[in-house]
Design an enzyme around this catalytic site. Sequence first.
Site, PDB file in Angstrom:
ATOM      1  N   LYS A 124       0.819  -1.210   0.000  1.00  0.00           N
ATOM      2  CA  LYS A 124       0.000   0.000   0.000  1.00  0.00           C
ATOM      3  C   LYS A 124       0.852   1.259   0.000  1.00  0.00           C
ATOM      4  O   LYS A 124       0.481   2.259  -0.606  1.00  0.00           O
ATOM      5  CB  LYS A 124      -0.936   0.019   1.220  1.00  0.00           C
ATOM      6  CG  LYS A 124      -2.116  -0.903   1.074  1.00  0.00           C
ATOM      7  CD  LYS A 124      -3.234  -0.506   2.004  1.00  0.00           C
ATOM      8  CE  LYS A 124      -4.450  -1.390   1.757  1.00  0.00           C
ATOM      9  NZ  LYS A 124      -5.524  -1.150   2.699  1.00  0.00           N
ATOM     10  N   LYS A 208      -4.764  -9.846  -7.179  1.00  0.00           N
ATOM     11  CA  LYS A 208      -5.955  -9.943  -6.336  1.00  0.00           C
ATOM     12  C   LYS A 208      -7.029  -8.953  -6.792  1.00  0.00           C
ATOM     13  O   LYS A 208      -6.698  -7.839  -7.192  1.00  0.00           O
ATOM     14  CB  LYS A 208      -5.503  -9.596  -4.907  1.00  0.00           C
ATOM     15  CG  LYS A 208      -6.463  -9.916  -3.821  1.00  0.00           C
ATOM     16  CD  LYS A 208      -5.876  -9.516  -2.463  1.00  0.00           C
ATOM     17  CE  LYS A 208      -5.821  -8.011  -2.294  1.00  0.00           C
ATOM     18  NZ  LYS A 208      -5.529  -7.566  -0.926  1.00  0.00           N
ATOM     19  N   LYS A 211     -10.283  -3.171  -4.364  1.00  0.00           N
ATOM     20  CA  LYS A 211     -10.966  -1.874  -4.481  1.00  0.00           C
ATOM     21  C   LYS A 211     -10.043  -0.824  -5.076  1.00  0.00           C
ATOM     22  O   LYS A 211     -10.487   0.150  -5.656  1.00  0.00           O
ATOM     23  CB  LYS A 211     -11.306  -1.351  -3.080  1.00  0.00           C
ATOM     24  CG  LYS A 211     -12.474  -1.989  -2.411  1.00  0.00           C
ATOM     25  CD  LYS A 211     -12.618  -1.394  -0.993  1.00  0.00           C
ATOM     26  CE  LYS A 211     -13.280  -2.395  -0.093  1.00  0.00           C
ATOM     27  NZ  LYS A 211     -13.230  -2.077   1.322  1.00  0.00           N
TER      28      LYS A 211
HETATM   29  P1  TYM Z   1     -10.583  -5.245   3.683  1.00  0.00           P
HETATM   30  O1  TYM Z   1     -11.586  -4.175   3.946  1.00  0.00           O
HETATM   31  O2  TYM Z   1      -9.454  -4.980   2.760  1.00  0.00           O
HETATM   32  O3  TYM Z   1     -11.313  -6.534   3.171  1.00  0.00           O
HETATM   33  C1  TYM Z   1     -12.418  -7.060   3.864  1.00  0.00           C
HETATM   34  C2  TYM Z   1     -12.375  -8.580   3.804  1.00  0.00           C
HETATM   35  O4  TYM Z   1     -12.404  -9.007   2.442  1.00  0.00           O
HETATM   36  C3  TYM Z   1     -11.337  -9.913   2.201  1.00  0.00           C
HETATM   37  N1  TYM Z   1     -10.878  -9.743   0.808  1.00  0.00           N
HETATM   38  C4  TYM Z   1     -10.782 -10.739  -0.083  1.00  0.00           C
HETATM   39  N2  TYM Z   1     -11.067 -12.050   0.007  1.00  0.00           N
HETATM   40  C5  TYM Z   1     -10.877 -12.806  -1.102  1.00  0.00           C
HETATM   41  N3  TYM Z   1     -10.443 -12.287  -2.286  1.00  0.00           N
HETATM   42  C6  TYM Z   1     -10.155 -10.973  -2.413  1.00  0.00           C
HETATM   43  N4  TYM Z   1      -9.742 -10.482  -3.585  1.00  0.00           N
HETATM   44  C7  TYM Z   1     -10.331 -10.136  -1.276  1.00  0.00           C
HETATM   45  N5  TYM Z   1     -10.140  -8.811  -1.062  1.00  0.00           N
HETATM   46  C8  TYM Z   1     -10.479  -8.591   0.224  1.00  0.00           C
HETATM   47  C9  TYM Z   1     -10.261  -9.521   3.208  1.00  0.00           C
HETATM   48  O5  TYM Z   1      -9.363 -10.577   3.450  1.00  0.00           O
HETATM   49  C10 TYM Z   1     -11.094  -9.171   4.424  1.00  0.00           C
HETATM   50  O6  TYM Z   1     -11.425 -10.323   5.157  1.00  0.00           O
HETATM   51  N6  TYM Z   1      -7.626  -5.310   7.642  1.00  0.00           N
HETATM   52  C11 TYM Z   1      -8.919  -5.716   7.170  1.00  0.00           C
HETATM   53  C12 TYM Z   1     -10.070  -5.135   7.963  1.00  0.00           C
HETATM   54  C13 TYM Z   1      -9.995  -5.346   9.434  1.00  0.00           C
HETATM   55  C14 TYM Z   1     -10.234  -6.562  10.127  1.00  0.00           C
HETATM   56  C15 TYM Z   1     -10.130  -6.234  11.512  1.00  0.00           C
HETATM   57  C16 TYM Z   1     -10.543  -7.848   9.719  1.00  0.00           C
HETATM   58  C17 TYM Z   1      -9.763  -4.402  10.363  1.00  0.00           C
HETATM   59  N7  TYM Z   1      -9.816  -4.923  11.601  1.00  0.00           N
HETATM   60  C18 TYM Z   1     -10.283  -7.206  12.481  1.00  0.00           C
HETATM   61  C19 TYM Z   1     -10.710  -8.825  10.703  1.00  0.00           C
HETATM   62  C20 TYM Z   1     -10.585  -8.491  12.072  1.00  0.00           C
HETATM   63  C21 TYM Z   1      -9.067  -5.230   5.751  1.00  0.00           C
HETATM   64  O7  TYM Z   1      -8.430  -4.317   5.325  1.00  0.00           O
HETATM   65  O8  TYM Z   1     -10.024  -5.810   5.078  1.00  0.00           O
END
Ligand code: TYM
Length: 345
Positions: A124, A208, A211
């Site tokens: 990032k 991947k 967004k």
């Molecule tokens: P974020 O917002 O990037 O993504 C949310 C969830 O979607 C999953 N994900 C994917 N799974 C499969 N294929 C993909 N291409 C893909 N893109 C995203 C992510 O693995 C995630 O589960 N750091 C986390 C948010 C967070 C969090 C937490 C999660 C903050 N605190 C505590 C669990 C527990 C994040 O940026 O997710």
Amino acid sequence: MDQVARQDVPYEGPERVLSGMQATGNLHLGNYLGALKRFVPLADEFETLYCIVDLHAITEWQEPRTLAANTRAVAAAYIAAGLDPERSIIFNQSQVPAHAELAWILSCVARIGWMNRMTQFKDKAGKDREKASLGLYNYPVLMAADILAYKATRVPVGEDQKQHLELARDIAQKFMNDYDVPGFFPLPEPLIGEQAARVMSLRDGTRKMSKSDASDMTRINLSDSDEDIAQKLKKARTDPEPVPSAAEELGRRPEAANLLAIHAALGDETIEAVMARHGGETFSAFKEAMTARAISVLAPIRERMKDLLADVPALDATLGEGAERARAIAAPTLAEAKRIVGFVG
Ligand code: TYM
């Protein structure tokens, strides 16, 4: 990351599930299949908390009105995908101060060397790392606080969050070692799906679905119209061969493998079952079946999201109630952590 010696004192608190998603734009099919869809059945079995991580969202600058709209859109997606706010605690992180407070304590436990290994930060921040926010660097510590504030034992996520979960476990363990409080925190387990743990871009099967990809054609958003879905799948990259019919082919055909995995996950079946039915077909025929299935799953979610977003006061009330319930669970853990550290008061 094995530098924290494991102590053999089991955590004896209740099982609890927590996960979060960022409020930084449209949720896409990767978010849905890798995480959100899997949140729903867990609510039948466990106490579940699902947050919208608005504190994480501002680690990269967000236009304030857009952040608020995106926070509500994620809340609406949670409910539209099947979460019941009576049963699951749905809230946005910034309404529960324990996250930020515990994150400070945990950032004094985490080591800079550990943080420097976080691949998502490197991705990032890009080449100009000096210009990344300090929050972006500290992001995984806040994520550990999200989980540990509730002593969550299980965390459903996509594969890209695995390293952050390992860090959360190391931070929990080091806190317990440093302050001699074995068993105070659980070591949270990532729950990564067998299917669609890593949904790939529709234009490049080695990247991947994300967004932040500049091209909207690389992903299907939960807000996409039926026409958008059809168009994006029609234009999805494939190779010149017919649809694969054997698992051995998948390794060398990333785009084909990704489409098969998406189709399988959308229909709750295995890739093998999809290959048995569609192997040998042309991709244009297969994409028609895929489009029909994707629309049948996603259109009802999209329409329900629209309805929910039409009543902002009701949605905000749901988030407010969720935050109140979340605060009640996090408060004693935070109070205890502060006492352990030696804070007076
Ligand atoms: P974020 O917002 O990037 O993504 C949310 C969830 O979607 C999953 N994900 C994917 N799974 C499969 N294929 C993909 N291409 C893909 N893109 C995203 C992510 O693995 C995630 O589960 N750091 C986390 C948010 C967070 C969090 C937490 C999660 C903050 N605190 C505590 C669990 C527990 C994040 O940026 O997710």
